[in-house]
Design an enzyme around this catalytic site. Sequence first.
Site, mmCIF file in Angstrom:
data_model
loop_
_atom_site.group_PDB
_atom_site.id
_atom_site.type_symbol
_atom_site.label_atom_id
_atom_site.label_comp_id
_atom_site.label_asym_id
_atom_site.label_seq_id
_atom_site.Cartn_x
_atom_site.Cartn_y
_atom_site.Cartn_z
ATOM 1 N N GLU A 85 0.862 -1.185 0.000
ATOM 2 C CA GLU A 85 0.000 0.000 0.000
ATOM 3 C C GLU A 85 0.894 1.230 0.000
ATOM 4 O OE1 GLU A 85 -3.840 1.880 2.370
ATOM 5 O OE2 GLU A 85 -3.152 -0.129 2.845
ATOM 6 N N ILE A 88 0.971 8.915 1.466
ATOM 7 C CA ILE A 88 1.708 10.173 1.298
ATOM 8 C C ILE A 88 1.097 11.232 2.199
ATOM 9 C CG2 ILE A 88 0.261 10.814 -0.682
ATOM 10 C CD1 ILE A 88 2.706 12.268 -1.861
ATOM 11 N N GLY A 96 -0.771 21.161 -3.859
ATOM 12 C CA GLY A 96 -1.246 21.831 -5.061
ATOM 13 C C GLY A 96 -0.152 22.346 -5.974
ATOM 14 N N GLY A 98 2.263 20.136 -7.426
ATOM 15 C CA GLY A 98 2.801 19.040 -8.233
ATOM 16 C C GLY A 98 3.819 18.177 -7.516
ATOM 17 N N PHE A 99 4.189 18.530 -6.287
ATOM 18 C CA PHE A 99 5.183 17.751 -5.549
ATOM 19 C C PHE A 99 4.666 16.355 -5.215
ATOM 20 C CE2 PHE A 99 6.426 22.134 -3.742
ATOM 21 C CZ PHE A 99 7.213 22.416 -4.833
ATOM 22 N N ASN A 128 -11.249 14.001 -0.835
ATOM 23 C CA ASN A 128 -9.899 14.487 -1.099
ATOM 24 C C ASN A 128 -9.638 14.446 -2.609
ATOM 25 O OD1 ASN A 128 -7.219 15.190 -1.121
ATOM 26 N ND2 ASN A 128 -6.645 13.838 0.564
ATOM 27 N N ALA A 131 -5.997 14.562 -4.002
ATOM 28 C CA ALA A 131 -5.270 13.294 -3.895
ATOM 29 C C ALA A 131 -5.754 12.312 -4.953
ATOM 30 C CB ALA A 131 -5.440 12.704 -2.503
ATOM 31 N N TYR A 135 -3.411 10.504 -7.792
ATOM 32 C CA TYR A 135 -3.307 9.043 -7.951
ATOM 33 C C TYR A 135 -3.713 8.628 -9.359
ATOM 34 C CZ TYR A 135 -2.895 8.939 -2.852
ATOM 35 O OH TYR A 135 -2.493 9.132 -1.562
ATOM 36 N N GLU A 136 -4.776 9.208 -9.894
ATOM 37 C CA GLU A 136 -5.192 8.877 -11.262
ATOM 38 C C GLU A 136 -4.116 9.277 -12.269
ATOM 39 O OE1 GLU A 136 -9.037 10.758 -11.518
ATOM 40 O OE2 GLU A 136 -10.050 8.979 -10.702
#
Length: 174
Positions: A85, A88, A96, A98-99, A128, A131, A135-136
């Site tokens: 799993e 983060i 917001g 890009g990190f 969220n 997030a 992830y996508e």
Amino acid sequence: MDEPPVTLRARAAEDLDALYSLAADLDSWEERGPLGPAPLSRAEWEARQEAQAADGNVRFVIDVDGLAVGTIGLFDSDELARYAEIGIALVPEARGRGFGSAAIARVVEFGFVRRNLRRIHLQAISSNAAALRAYEKAGFVVEGRLREHAWVRGRYEDIVLMGLLRSEWEAARV
């Protein structure tokens, strides 16, 4: 667009203040664990860090220009089925920008290439949206939903289950 200058590295002594402030930030803490939200003393946090150092999970500091802006890792892995799993956390001022997306991409590559994982999965609170987008962007797909599974800031929320197979990740890289 250029990728943000994100490095993943081991935790160092100079990171401790930033990482403690992240762990102790109740405003951004997602209440989906077995323990309810509560103030976290520095001593309690340091004791957790010591215990985690020997638990077999892989943890990185997310570094931007020499500063710790968060943590990311792979945990609860299964050596036989080859999965883990991902989790983060970023300090508020790093969100917001890009990190997180860059760190996720790096840990996914680490998991598949260096740890020989076959699958990486995660759980995220449905509200969220940032997030879920990150992830996508990294290739994760929604695999399911645990309805009203988490008590978050005064209401029940769904937990979104997402996963990424190494075969999907490899196909997207060509």
